[in-house]
Every structure is written in C-alpha cells, then in structure tokens.
Design a protein around this motif. Structure first.
Motif, PDB file in Angstrom:
ATOM      1  N   GLY A 112      -5.301   0.903   6.272  1.00 37.63           N
ATOM      2  CA  GLY A 112      -4.252   1.300   5.690  1.00 37.63           C
ATOM      3  C   GLY A 112      -4.015   0.829   4.385  1.00 37.63           C
ATOM      4  N   ARG A 113      -5.070   0.320   3.633  1.00 38.84           N
ATOM      5  CA  ARG A 113      -5.048  -0.108   2.353  1.00 38.84           C
ATOM      6  C   ARG A 113      -6.117   0.485   1.473  1.00 38.84           C
ATOM      7  NH1 ARG A 113      -1.361  -3.872   2.727  1.00 38.84           N
ATOM      8  NH2 ARG A 113      -1.701  -4.904   0.487  1.00 38.84           N
ATOM      9  N   TRP A 152       0.085   4.180   1.248  1.00 35.10           N
ATOM     10  CA  TRP A 152      -0.349   4.609   2.482  1.00 35.10           C
ATOM     11  C   TRP A 152       0.773   4.151   3.660  1.00 35.10           C
ATOM     12  CZ3 TRP A 152      -2.486   8.791   1.003  1.00 35.10           C
ATOM     13  CH2 TRP A 152      -3.785   8.788   0.201  1.00 35.10           C
ATOM     14  N   LEU A 153       0.800   2.861   3.704  1.00 33.70           N
ATOM     15  CA  LEU A 153       1.710   2.073   4.388  1.00 33.70           C
ATOM     16  C   LEU A 153       3.309   2.391   4.065  1.00 33.70           C
ATOM     17  CD1 LEU A 153      -0.252  -1.365   4.832  1.00 33.70           C
ATOM     18  CD2 LEU A 153      -0.262   0.810   6.608  1.00 33.70           C
ATOM     19  N   ASP A 154       3.507   2.245   2.908  1.00 42.65           N
ATOM     20  CA  ASP A 154       4.968   2.438   2.598  1.00 42.65           C
ATOM     21  C   ASP A 154       5.478   3.851   2.815  1.00 42.65           C
ATOM     22  OD1 ASP A 154       7.240   1.244   1.184  1.00 42.65           O
ATOM     23  OD2 ASP A 154       6.798   2.634  -0.429  1.00 42.65           O
ATOM     24  N   ALA A 199       4.183   5.917   5.295  1.00 43.21           N
ATOM     25  CA  ALA A 199       4.000   6.211   6.718  1.00 43.21           C
ATOM     26  C   ALA A 199       5.183   6.305   7.572  1.00 43.21           C
ATOM     27  CB  ALA A 199       2.639   5.461   7.163  1.00 43.21           C
ATOM     28  N   GLY A 244      -2.016   6.664   5.854  1.00 43.68           N
ATOM     29  CA  GLY A 244      -1.053   6.044   6.779  1.00 43.68           C
ATOM     30  C   GLY A 244      -0.409   6.829   7.669  1.00 43.68           C
ATOM     31  N   ARG A 245      -0.202   8.159   7.516  1.00 41.56           N
ATOM     32  CA  ARG A 245      -0.016   9.032   8.443  1.00 41.56           C
ATOM     33  C   ARG A 245      -0.858   9.218   9.657  1.00 41.56           C
ATOM     34  NH1 ARG A 245       2.507  13.205   4.084  1.00 41.56           N
ATOM     35  NH2 ARG A 245       4.503  11.970   3.539  1.00 41.56           N
ATOM     36  N   ILE A 255      -1.006   6.065  11.931  1.00 45.80           N
ATOM     37  CA  ILE A 255       0.136   5.999  12.970  1.00 45.80           C
ATOM     38  C   ILE A 255       0.015   6.910  13.713  1.00 45.80           C
ATOM     39  CG2 ILE A 255       2.501   5.943  13.119  1.00 45.80           C
ATOM     40  CD1 ILE A 255       1.566   3.403  11.768  1.00 45.80           C
ATOM     41  N   CYS A 294      -0.946  14.724   8.701  1.00 47.40           N
ATOM     42  CA  CYS A 294      -1.399  13.809   8.058  1.00 47.40           C
ATOM     43  C   CYS A 294      -1.989  14.466   6.771  1.00 47.40           C
ATOM     44  CB  CYS A 294      -2.498  12.856   8.635  1.00 47.40           C
ATOM     45  SG  CYS A 294      -4.140  13.853   9.365  1.00 47.40           S
ATOM     46  N   HIS A 342      -3.627  11.945   4.329  1.00 43.17           N
ATOM     47  CA  HIS A 342      -2.583  10.831   4.075  1.00 43.17           C
ATOM     48  C   HIS A 342      -3.087   9.556   5.097  1.00 43.17           C
ATOM     49  CE1 HIS A 342       0.853   8.151   4.227  1.00 43.17           C
ATOM     50  NE2 HIS A 342       1.314   9.084   3.028  1.00 43.17           N
ATOM     51  N   SER A 369       0.658  -1.178  -0.070  1.00 45.70           N
ATOM     52  CA  SER A 369       0.057  -0.128  -0.011  1.00 45.70           C
ATOM     53  C   SER A 369       0.781   1.385   0.054  1.00 45.70           C
ATOM     54  CB  SER A 369      -0.847  -0.020   1.163  1.00 45.70           C
ATOM     55  OG  SER A 369      -1.391   1.361   1.532  1.00 45.70           O
TER      56      SER A 369
END
Length: 424
Positions: free
Chosen positions: A65-66, A7-9, A11, A183-184, A187, A116, A181, A5
C-alpha cells in the motif's frame, strides 16, 4: 500535507478482519497481509483449504500500500543485460513471467469486480542521457526479436509530445502494463480473500514457528495455532521472527510525493497519455498520475530506511527533482509525502520456494505489484503439489555476506550508484 500513503489514505476501510481468537488448527497459515499473502489466501481458500492470514499491522499497510502504483511488464533489470548474464532462454522466461503477472492482476480484478480504476496505458522508460537512448535502442531490438514484438522505441521528439519535459532523449514503450488505485485494489483483494473463507487477523505478529507432528506450531502475539503448511509472505517486514529471510533481503527505503490535484488543462499538456513512467538512471525516478489527477513521483531519494523524519527529508529531495523535471510545476503544493521499504535481493530477482519445509515468496525488488499478486496464486499451486508452476524455483538464495538484517551499508551503496550515474 499528509504523511501517510496516498493509496492507504484514500482506500476504503477493510471490513473482513477477524476479531476473535485464533482457530486451534488450519490447513495453511499465511504470514503477511500484503498482496502475496492475500492473493495466496484467496487462491488456497478457493481450493477448499482452511487459511489464517497473520498480519503484524493492517492489511496492505507496508509495501503493497506504499508503492508507486506501477503494474507493468519488465524485470528489475535491463533486458539485454539480463540476457547477457543469464542467457536468452532464462531472460525470456523471466520476462514472460512478468507478462503473466500483469494478466493475473487484470484477471483477479475482473473476477472479483474490484473497483480500483484499472486502465491499460503501458509503461514508458525515459532516456536521461543520449547514451541511455542508445542502450534502450539495443534493448528494444532484442526484446522485439526474442520476446515482445509490441515494444516501440520513441524518439526525443515523440517523447516530448508525451512528457512535457526537456530532460529526456527518447524512450522505450512497453504496452503490456496497467495502472490502478493500489489501495482500492488491495482492500478489494483482502475482502475477496475473506469472502472466499480466509480468516484474516490484523495486528497479529508471528513470533516463531516449529515443526510438530502433522505440520507446524505457529506462535503469535495473539496465541498459538497449528498449521499443516506455512507460507512466509513478509517481504522486507521488520516485525517478528524472520532472521533467515532478513539475511537475504535488504530493506531499501523508497519515497514518494504526490501533488495537490492538477487541472485538466495542465494534465493535457503535461502527460496526455497518462502512462507509467520511469527514468533510466540507476538512482532514477518513477511517476504517474492518480485517478484524482495528482502527479505522483517517487524514487530512491536517499539511501536510508523509511520513517518519520527520513520520509520528510526524502520528500524535499523529490520535490526538487519534480521542479527540475517539470519547471511549470515548481509552485504546485505537495499533498502527500510518504515512504516504504523495498525487499531487495542481491541480484534483484524474486525468490520463492521452501526453507526447512516452510514456503516463501518475496524479494520482488521494486517490481512487486504484479509479481506479488501472481506469486500468491502460483504458491497456492506449488503448495498443492505443482512445484513446476514456480518460475523462480531454480534460483538458490545464499545469505548476503556481512548482512544480518540492518542495512548498514546503504550509504556506501548510495555513493557508489551516484558515481555510476555521473559517469554513465
């Protein structure tokens, strides 16, 4: 091309996870470290409860996150159709619940100062056929009259000034929506929950639970602990002892591609208002721009589960859809391709309440970013004795006939929906 993802990559790493043994006892065990579980854990900890979050993988590693990164007003239905089937009063309450959910996200970002990239650009639903525009016009009139005076119907010409594609015949603009964002945000939410005292255990699978004096014994891959209350915030998770929920949740694959970063000049022509966009087909697409100027486009490219080769096959379908929608991007490279599972209910409405004394909130059916965060906060109130806070408490939740967790019927459903899209 990245297969994780976006977003995950992109974050930051989560620094608040616990590495030691589980506590012997807590007030609340939350099963699931996505938006629902983390939001609930934060709210419960702020009330003074001791909380342990059990996450089978990494925090926000699944649907939270996906996803497509849309956080907007609107249930997973045409509002006019929902009002016709459930009545205007219930449709209005459900629509307003999503409005409240957007505000819950904004409020949390502000309270915890989460960086974010939050922006309020609204959502534009795009009519893929002329008759879809007529339906959006009826829906717009009803929403404006009953629940949201700020919605606006855009003509084909107005839409073309916002979306540089010849495919659309008008659209419905709902202004109460934000982007961030994901992911941000996720987290930041996890760090906030930990900062307020929640104990978050990653790679810890819940293997079962049973009532004992004063609460529940929860068995996990890391050992057992006692809890006064348990909240299941597992969505479409395929890990752990979730049989009762799996009979009621259909895990549907949703797939996304993101381009390499685009130039400012291209973006100014392509999507100058940078809204969240969704098309009106049953098997439609959703798209938006990312903070670093990629075009992210997703949808139910194939009615299949997510995973490795399935994601790649779906990515090729989405790349073709992107080129058809925006021919000017036909040669643009794809930077990310990934998938995830949507926790669909049979009527596409969320479910929250209790089963056998254990609390749950899930089934957001593709509209979970805002509602999951909101329902985490709501369930903290419900578990504190305020059952009236739950907007979905009146809904029963029968098992889906013939469904025991593996969605064997997805290909049939996909064929049916494609026929409906062709006919209507």
């Amino acid at each position: 091309m990245h297969s994780d993802s976006y977003w995950l990559d992109t974050a930051p790493a989560f620094t608040g996870a616990q590495s030691g043994d589980l506590p012997a006892r807590v007030d609340v065990v939350v099963v699931g470290g996505g938006f629902t579980g983390l939001s609930a854990a934060r709210a419960l900890a702020m009330k003074g409860a001791s909380v342990a979050v059990l996450e089978a993988g990494r925090v926000i590693g699944e649907a939270s996150g996906r996803n497509g990164g849309h956080c907007s007003t609107g249930v997973a239905h045409d509002y006019a159709g929902l009002a016709a089937s459930l009545g205007s009063e219930r449709a209005r309450r459900y629509y307003q619940a999503y409005e409240s959910a957007v505000q819950s996200v904004v409020g949390l970002v502000e309270q915890e100062a989460i960086a974010c990239d939050l922006t309020r650009n609204g959502k534009l639903k795009l009519a893929a056929k002329p008759q879809h525009y007529e339906g959006l016009a009826r829906t717009c009139e009803l929403i404006r009259r009953e629940v949201d005076a700020e919605v606006e119907l855009l003509s084909a010409e107005q839409v073309r000034s916002e979306v540089d594609s010849a495919q659309f015949h008008g659209g419905l603009l709902q202004r109460n929506g934000v982007q961030m964002h994901i992911g941000r945000f996720g987290i930041g939410l996890a760090e906030a929950a930990a900062r307020h005292g929640a104990l978050i255990y990653e790679r810890t699978t819940m293997q079962g639970h049973q009532p004992v004096a004063g609460g529940y014994r929860v068995d996990t891959s890391r050992g057992s602990l006692l809890a006064g209350q348990v909240l299941m915030a597992t969505g479409a998770s395929q890990h752990g002892a979730l049989g009762w929920y799996r009979r009621r949740i259909v895990p549907v694959g949703s797939f996304i591609v993101a381009t390499e970063p685009l130039s400012a000049a291209v973006l100014e022509r392509l999507l100058p208002r940078r809204r969240s966009y969704v098309t009106s087909r049953i098997i439609g697409n959703y798209f938006r721009l990312t903070p670093d100027n990629r075009l992210l486009l997703g949808g139910r490219a194939r009615f299949a589960m997510s995973g490795g080769n399935s994601d790649l096959k779906s990515g090729k379908v989405l790349q073709a859809a992107l080129a058809q929608m925006f021919p000017q991007l036909a040669e643009v490279k794809i930077g990310y391709c990934w998938g995830g599972l949507v926790d669909m209910t049979s009527d596409r409405l969320p479910r929250a309440g209790q089963q056998g004394g254990v609390y749950h909130s899930m089934g957001y059916s593709g509209h979970g970013v805002q509602m999951s965060v909101h329902m985490g906060q709501v369930m903290a109130e419900v578990m504190d004795g305020k059952a009236e806070a739950n907007p979905w408490g009146e809904l029963d939740w029968p098992a889906i006939p013939g469904h025991f967790g593996k969605p064997w019927f997805l290909p049939v459903v996909g064929v049916y929906y494609r026929i409906q899209d062709y006919l209507h």
